[in-house]
Write a protein that holds these residues in place. Sequence first.
Motif, short mmCIF file in Angstrom:
data_model
loop_
_atom_site.label_atom_id
_atom_site.label_comp_id
_atom_site.label_asym_id
_atom_site.label_seq_id
_atom_site.Cartn_x
_atom_site.Cartn_y
_atom_site.Cartn_z
N MET A 126 -33.60 36.45 -58.31
CA MET A 126 -34.71 36.20 -58.66
C MET A 126 -34.70 35.05 -59.75
O MET A 126 -35.42 34.13 -59.97
N LEU A 127 -33.50 34.98 -60.21
CA LEU A 127 -32.90 33.92 -61.46
C LEU A 127 -32.91 32.68 -60.56
O LEU A 127 -33.68 31.48 -60.82
N LEU A 128 -32.42 32.55 -59.52
CA LEU A 128 -32.34 31.44 -58.57
C LEU A 128 -33.68 30.75 -58.38
O LEU A 128 -34.02 29.50 -58.14
N ALA A 129 -34.70 31.85 -58.02
CA ALA A 129 -35.99 31.37 -57.62
C ALA A 129 -36.53 30.46 -58.61
O ALA A 129 -37.62 29.97 -58.23
N CYS A 130 -36.32 30.73 -59.98
CA CYS A 130 -36.87 29.83 -60.96
C CYS A 130 -36.75 28.58 -60.71
O CYS A 130 -37.50 27.77 -61.33
N PHE A 131 -35.55 28.05 -60.05
CA PHE A 131 -35.35 26.54 -60.04
C PHE A 131 -35.40 25.82 -58.91
O PHE A 131 -35.40 24.74 -58.91
N ILE A 132 -36.14 26.43 -57.79
CA ILE A 132 -36.43 25.78 -56.48
C ILE A 132 -37.56 24.62 -56.78
O ILE A 132 -38.42 24.88 -57.72
N GLY A 167 -39.91 34.98 -61.55
CA GLY A 167 -38.33 34.90 -62.03
C GLY A 167 -38.13 34.73 -63.52
O GLY A 167 -37.26 35.53 -64.06
#
Lengths: 293, 284
Positions: A126-132, A167
Amino acid sequence: MAANTQDTAIRTSRLARAAIYAVLLVFVIYYLLPLFVMVVNSVKTLDEIRGGNMLSLPQIFTIEPWLKAWGTAQIGVSPTGLKPFFANSLAMVVPAVVIATLLGALNGYVLTKWRFRGHDLVFGMMLLACFIPFQIVLIPMATVLGKIGLAGTTPGLVLVHVVYGLGFTTLFFRNYYEAFPTELVKAAQMDGAGFFKIFYRILIPSSGPIIVVTVIWQFTNVWNDFLFGASFADFDSMPMTVALNNLVSSSTGVKEYNVHFAGAIMAALPTLVVYVVSGRYFVRGLMAGAVKG
Amino acid sequence: MPRLVLAPSFILILIFVYGFIVFTGYLSFTDSRILPSFDWVGLTNYAKLWQQRNWSIAIKNLAIFGLLYIVICTAIGLLLAILLDQKIRGEGALRPLYLYPMALSFIVTGTAWKWFLDPGIGLEQVVQNWGWESFQFGWIKDRRFAIYTIVIAAVWQTSGFVMAMFLAGLRGIDNEIIKAAQIDGASNVQLYRRVIIPLLRPAFLSAFVVLGHMAIKSYDLVIAMTSGGPGRATEMPATFMYSFTFTRNQMGVGATSAVIMLMLIASLIVPYIFAEVRGRGDGR
């Protein structure tokens, strides 16, 4: 800001202090200049802007540009002004904020107080999804919105903003609940309180600050979004930012700078008001979003 | 029950983020034009992409913009943070004035700067009115310089935020370290250069990652200020992706450019997150 707000032990001479104040003041002017330009020129006549000085105060004060930007300016093909789009943005932002915040709170609660195997993997994803970069989801999103019949609608935009806001809202609540004493939750469990009861009675009442931070963060992001609005909205669901851009960059007719500035202030006003009222929380959200990921 | 509550969000993210990444990744290997197609063409789109003049302009612009944006924002942010940290009277009033641009939409920022930098009515006109008749500032209409006007506006919007990051870093430094150096006879300049700025390393890293990631994503500001023009002089990867996918009907190439953007961001973010997680594991 950081909890640790000690004064520095650095000592400065009187002359150095004068120079410091001067530099700080110059930057105040730099940051206020564009706002000043927008405000003074939004109440000038078009002739005065064309012939005059953008930095001078209006000679003839007029609210005509404001009325025009709000009610009659040409957006795309129809002379509706920005009013309907302001309403569109509100209709989009309210549910998108409420749903994403609620889900974020529940997720944060589960991820800290009801840990299961793989909870850190779930959180990491979920964290990585913040930065796409959102460009990577534009094409499939357009396809899916079309398939489920939400293309070009406000509910479609709400869905998009909830999904890509999740996220961050989860991140905020998770980090906040991480520091919340687990013993309290355990004790309540002993007393027979269930999953939701603990959430409502114990966590929510002490979540005030993080709810404010999350709501402000999500509100600012959704209100200011342009990419999703430009990609997925119809004329009837177009948000304020997209309408403003249409107004300013339309190539037909005379460029009514004063109307553009008035419209820009209207688009900026909701987030500015939030910032003025609760700037402290706004900054906290920014910092949490930046430093933690 | 707990997992049931988390499941909807997780499934949404799984499909709408990771599923979509796979889908776009797949499309980059197909001959999709107006609509998604599933006919495999291998690496053709990747070859095509790097032959596109617009794409090389976009990458070059990203390099210029990214470098200047990061360096200038960091410099201004650090300077303001250090100055504000000198027990300034009225700090509480100054800080919000430096930071408020961050609350604005890039479209608003773009509108303000677009007209302020417009040679016909804006800055050029103002300075000429003040008596410097030959003053010229037409960068925004000039192919060679338009990209720098976007840097100006972007720096205005985010430098205050970088200031806040450095200020938080400065406030976290132990005064004992500073006092020890003062006893050793260090001047203020030496103190900052040798002691304090090196201690701000984490803040530098955060600022770099946040700014780099914003530079790669920049779209709204470019659209509002120049729409990628004059000509294609301010094309960026994000504007390239949008126009190839939705207006030029070359979805395959558009998807390919999106994949490259994702890879650029990942190369910035992933090491950073790993470092953060590992750092925390060490009991920081």
